[in-house]
Structures are given as C-alpha cells and as structure tokens.
Design an enzyme around this catalytic site. Structure first.
Site, PDB file in Angstrom:
ATOM      1  N   PHE A   9     -10.311  -7.703  -5.544  1.00  0.00           N
ATOM      2  CA  PHE A   9     -10.317  -6.853  -4.355  1.00  0.00           C
ATOM      3  C   PHE A   9      -8.914  -6.312  -4.178  1.00  0.00           C
ATOM      4  CE2 PHE A   9      -9.432  -6.868   0.327  1.00  0.00           C
ATOM      5  CZ  PHE A   9     -10.070  -5.670   0.597  1.00  0.00           C
ATOM      6  N   HIS A  25       9.179  -2.259  -4.886  1.00  0.00           N
ATOM      7  CA  HIS A  25       8.389  -1.021  -4.820  1.00  0.00           C
ATOM      8  C   HIS A  25       6.971  -1.387  -4.416  1.00  0.00           C
ATOM      9  CE1 HIS A  25       6.927   2.950  -5.583  1.00  0.00           C
ATOM     10  NE2 HIS A  25       6.152   2.562  -6.579  1.00  0.00           N
ATOM     11  N   VAL A  26       6.581  -1.021  -3.205  1.00  0.00           N
ATOM     12  CA  VAL A  26       5.260  -1.328  -2.672  1.00  0.00           C
ATOM     13  C   VAL A  26       4.369  -0.104  -2.850  1.00  0.00           C
ATOM     14  CG1 VAL A  26       3.947  -2.056  -0.653  1.00  0.00           C
ATOM     15  CG2 VAL A  26       6.274  -2.911  -1.000  1.00  0.00           C
ATOM     16  N   LEU A  27       3.267  -0.270  -3.559  1.00  0.00           N
ATOM     17  CA  LEU A  27       2.337   0.836  -3.790  1.00  0.00           C
ATOM     18  C   LEU A  27       1.490   1.090  -2.548  1.00  0.00           C
ATOM     19  CD1 LEU A  27       1.057  -0.019  -7.389  1.00  0.00           C
ATOM     20  CD2 LEU A  27       2.687   1.763  -6.764  1.00  0.00           C
ATOM     21  N   TRP A  39      -3.622   1.532  -9.967  1.00  0.00           N
ATOM     22  CA  TRP A  39      -2.817   0.630 -10.801  1.00  0.00           C
ATOM     23  C   TRP A  39      -3.678  -0.483 -11.388  1.00  0.00           C
ATOM     24  CZ3 TRP A  39      -1.289  -4.530 -10.656  1.00  0.00           C
ATOM     25  CH2 TRP A  39      -0.172  -4.872 -11.421  1.00  0.00           C
ATOM     26  N   ASP A  94     -11.993 -12.914   0.827  1.00  0.00           N
ATOM     27  CA  ASP A  94     -12.637 -11.704   0.324  1.00  0.00           C
ATOM     28  C   ASP A  94     -13.433 -11.079   1.477  1.00  0.00           C
ATOM     29  OD1 ASP A  94     -13.342  -9.957  -1.953  1.00  0.00           O
ATOM     30  OD2 ASP A  94     -15.362 -10.688  -1.564  1.00  0.00           O
TER      31      ASP A  94
END
Length: 582
Positions: free
Chosen positions: A176, A195-197, A205, A284
């Site tokens: 998830f 580096h935070v996406l 990614w 989840d």
C-alpha cells in the site's frame, strides 16, 4: 566473498545465527562502486498467526504462518561530517569523541520491512514500511547515479522471492503506497537532505521498483506474471499513466485488482462472500474498512459471511475512495504482483508425517476413508455449492440441534474446576548468550511454509524480540547528524544485545556517468546495461576553429571529418568571410 571486508567477516562470525552471502553479493552488485555500506538483516522464524482471509461459513480458516524481515543499510559518517553536528544532543558528544579517536561511526540511511505469509496454497509478501533518513548525501555520489534506495528495495525483494519460491504454489507481492514524511526514522523529515516524494511520485516509484520483477528472467520463469494497480478515485487512463513505460509494461500491468485470482476459495466454490476475499494486513486501510463493515453488518448476516451495504468488489473499491487515507487529498495506491506456477512443475517435497495422502479410498481396517482436501485444477474442476446457499437451505431442526449441542458443551466446560495444591513455576532468566545465539528448533519445509537457511537474516530473533527492536527504532531521533549517529549506535547495540552485528560490503556497480552505461557494469537483476557505440577515431577541432556562434552559412565550414582513422583538420585559410553588403 571479495565484497565483504575481512574485519566484518571476523566480527560477524560470532553471534550471527543465520544469513546468506548471496544477499550481500546481490546488494553489492547494485550499489555504487567503491562505496562501503553496512547491511543489517533481521528476521524471525515462521510463526503461526491468524489467517489473512476469513473462511466461508462451514469451513475452517487456512493454517497460516508469518515470517518478518527487516533490512537496514548504514554508511560511515566520520571526519568533517560528524564535526558539523556541534553537540546537538548528549549522544552527539559521544559521536564527536569517537570521531577524534578515528573509529567508524555508522548512520542509518535506509530500512525496509517485509512480512511473509504462507499457507498450504500460496506465499504472500507484504511490504509493510520503507523509509530513508536522507544521510545518503554524505557519500557525495556523482549527479545522475541511480538511487541506491530504489536498487536495494528491488534487490531485496528479488532475493526473498528466489529463496521462498515453492513449486506448484502461487506467489503474491502486495503493498500500500501512501506518501508520508517519515515512517521508520522519527525526526528525519527535519533533515534537508531527505527527498520526500509526493503521492503521484511515490506510486510511480513503487511501480518502477516492482516492474523488473516481472520483466527479469526470474519473472518470466513463471507460467503467468502480472502486476495490478488500483488508485481509488482515479480513472483508468490516469492510473495507466503511473505504470512504467517499457515495451512490455502494457502486457504486464493490469488496471484492477486480483482478489478473485489469489483466493483458492474461488476454485472450490461457485460463489463466496466478498469479505472472504479481503485480507487482514497490519496497518492497511482496506483491512480497517473490512473490520468496520463487519461491525455494521447485522448479526444474522455476519454469521453467514455477507455484508449489509457492500456486495461486489467494484462497490468496495468505489467506497474506498471516500475512506480516510484515500480521501485526504492525496493519492494512495494498492499494488499487487501475482506469479502463477507452471502446470508441469512437480509438487513440493513434504515429509510423509506432515501431510498424509491416502492411496485408496479405504484405510488399513478396510473401512471407507475420506481423503483430505487438496489443491485442485481450475480447468477440470466443478465448484461446490456455496456454503452460504447451503446455510440458507438447511432445516431449522438441524440448526436447533446444533445450538443444543453447543449449550451442553459450554455447560460441561463451566463445571470443570481446578483443585489441589498450586505449585508455581520457577522463573528462568535468559542470558545474553542465549538471546544472541537464538536458533529455533523447527523443520525447514512443511506443508505450510518453506524456510531455507539461505533466505534467513544474519540475525534471527523470536517474534517478541523482533517487535522490541523495531519499536525501539520508532522512539529514536534522526533530526540531526549527531543524533542520528547516536541513535544508530544504540539501535545496533540493543539489537545485538550489547555486541555488534551486520556485514560490511563494497559496491561494485560502475557508474553510468563514467562509462556511459556500457557493458562494464551489470544492470539490475543480472541484465546488462546497453553498450555504447565505439568510434574509430576521435574527431577534434583545432583551437583556431573554435568560434562564437555564427550564421548558418558559416557553420557548415567549421567541421572536421574522419577518414581512415585519421583526423582531417581544415586550415584557417580555407574559411573565407562573407563580404559585407554595400
């Protein structure tokens, strides 16, 4: 193995309960050449746990085992990098003092947690958490180098898939994807190097991380390997844009879910309730939604396995778009990889005392015997009637008799009382050596799991110690380099019970910047990078021919041609200036 430092080998020879050099070799092949990394692989033995999916009414839950894996990567953070911390915390003082002594100071840069659930029908890999600290910038990697975080994630998953594959058994990878500033390293979001996406970037990614598993030779060895993607709230075309853009991605990726495909109940019954298709994973959102639907359902329908408001999988995913994680303004993705075995594969070799299959329909006494339930082929199998339908058509007399039998059983249990002298058991304290050398006494292969020595961590702990070690990481601080070094040292020491553990490796992947992605460096999952075209001779222009950007008429004269492997250079007298107009 050449990639492991001799000192690390001697250090880990004592106190390591497991581990395999194939993981170290695989990681070294995808990490940048010449850089040192410390690998810490923690795992637990297969432990009986709750079934992922509920069984249909009248059926028993599948016997399920859980195995936890935690991989952490650290680098050296000594010399001028540690000096920049400047007593950020009490732990930073120790880091500066150790730096002055010239000792190695490790700092965690990446970690990933994977749970393996196994039954007699399939093996499920659930990627629980993955996070980085941002201190990978201490290595000063060349610009354009492939992300080590992405390479390590894909290599570790491929390693587990190789060693946990069971013949004639389906394998599923599930995760998830939800964008969040930090998962495993508290305070790391304050590090400017992290580096935070965003939500779109994180889903894309993970699809790129998992895509090589489908296109690699290992993925093609299966009879059928497909990837599935669902992003609640998006249209099919928008979700298709998140999948990798490779020649085979259109065939390998499906926009949808495989819940009916990965449930063995769909091959045994003509219809099963929807709640029997939704698995229970830790942390989840679809599992939490499943539990809420169970609570909202009426009692008489819950016993039969049917929900009150949601009837079909399409309704379930449509309502998931309005759930907490999926409706907070950010995209969330559910990704599956499903690997189906070949039909001509031999069944797994299981000891006879663990799974007995009668050779005839009569036992040794000559009485008819009922063979146990076994895996069936979908093509030549007629599904049984749904247990829900059988429950609805059952007579009230049979139901009343069952209720009376249950009442008598409960009455007998209440009458049982323990009497006599109570003799307390003396406590037995564990020593450090017993905890460090923990090796469970259980078989490697059974009808429900496969636990080879090659796929274990270099440190094996029980489920209680594993939770303690991972929980400790969530209470440390990685906001500054000094605090991160101190937290890393404490976490490694606590996990090793006062000692040291892990392996030091040296990367072997040649940077594409130096060799242009040539054949000298092996690509991900063993495939070679495309080779560059060779040139017979170097085309060099003289210094007298280097001029500022001129008109199009003059640009054609400032060229050099290669003939027969020699350089043909034009003289300055052959280039005439264009006369000025009167």
């Amino acid at each position: 193995m050449s990639s492991v430092a001799p000192s690390a080998s001697r250090r880990d020879a004592k106190g390591s309960a497991g581990g395999d050099t194939s993981l170290l070799d695989k990681l070294a092949s995808v990490l940048p050449q010449g850089y040192k990394f410390d690998v810490h692989h923690l795992s637990t033995p297969p432990t009986k746990t709750q079934a992922l999916c509920s069984a249909p009414p009248g059926e028993k839950d599948d016997k399920t085992y859980n195995e936890s894996h935690f991989l952490a990567i650290s680098v050296d953070a000594r010399h001028d990098t540690v000096a920049g911390a400047k007593r950020a915390s009490p732990g930073a003082d120790g880091a500066d003092g150790a730096k002055a002594a010239g000792t190695r100071q490790s700092v965690l840069v990446f970690a990933i947690e994977i749970f393996i659930f196994t039954t007699a029908y399939q093996t499920v890999f659930f990627v629980s958490k993955a996070d980085s600290t941002g201190y990978l910038q201490l290595l000063n990697l060349p610009k354009g180098t492939r992300s080590p975080v992405r390479e390590v994630s894909a290599a570790f998953l491929e390693y587990l898939l190789e060693h946990r594959r069971r013949k004639n058994m389906q394998t599923v990878v599930n995760l998830f994807a939800r964008a969040q500033a930090q998962y495993l390293f508290p305070g790391s979001v304050e590090n400017k190097g992290k580096h935070v996406l965003d939500d779109w970037g994180l889903v894309r990614w993970w699809c790129r991380v998992l895509n090589p598993l489908l296109e690699s030779p290992g993925g093609r060895a299966w009879a059928n390997a497909k990837g599935y993607l669902i992003v609640p709230g998006l249209e099919e075309k928008e979700m298709r844009a998140l999948t990798p853009r490779t020649p085979a991605s259109a065939d390998n990726w499906v926009i949808g879910h495989p819940m009916e495909r990965i449930s063995h109940y769909t091959t045994e019954f003509d219809w099963i309730p929807l709640r029997c298709l939704i698995p229970r994973y830790p942390d989840d959102p679809k599992s939490r939604f499943r539990d809420e639907l169970d609570e909202e359902a009426a009692k008489w329908k819950e016993d039969m396995g049917e929900w009150k408001s949601v009837k079909t999988p399409d309704q379930f995913w449509e309502m998931m778009a309005h759930r907490q994680e999926c409706s907070s303004g950010r995209l969330t993705g559910f990704i599956w990889l499903v690997f189906d075995p070949k039909t001509n594969e031999a069944p797994p070799q299981i000891p006879s005392q663990q799974l007995v299959t009668p050779t005839s329909s009569f036992d040794g006494s000559g009485q008819p015997a009922t063979p146990p339930r076994r895996r069936v082929d979908i093509s030549g199998h007629t599904p049984r009637a749904s247990p829900l339908k059988l429950t609805q058509t059952s007579t009230p007399t049979a139901t009343a008799a069952e209720e009376k039998a249950k009442a008598r059983t409960k009455a007998r249990e209440r009458k049982k009382r323990l009497t006599g002298l109570i003799i307390p058991r003396q406590p037995r304290a564990k020593t450090h050596q017993q905890q460090r050398d923990y090796i469970p006494n259980r078989p490697n292969t059974t009808a429900y799991y496969h636990w080879p020595p090659q796929g274990r961590g270099n440190k094996i702990v029980d489920e209680t110690d594993y939770k303690r070690i991972v929980e400790l990481l969530l209470h440390l601080d990685f906001s500054t380099l000094g605090k991160a070094v101190s937290s890393t040292r404490r976490w490694i020491s606590e996990a090793a019970v006062g000692g040291r553990w892990g392996h030091e490796i040296v990367g072997r992947r040649i940077s594409a910047l130096v060799f242009g992605g040539g054949s000298g460096g092996s690509g991900l999952f063993g495939e070679k990078a495309p080779a560059t075209k060779s040139v017979g001779a170097v085309n060099m222009l003289g210094t007298g021919l280097v001029r500022k950007k001129a008109k199009a008429e003059e640009a054609s004269a400032e060229t050099a041609t290669v003939k027969g492997g020699q350089v043909n250079m034009l003289g300055a007298g052959l280039v005439r200036k264009k006369p000025k107009a009167a």
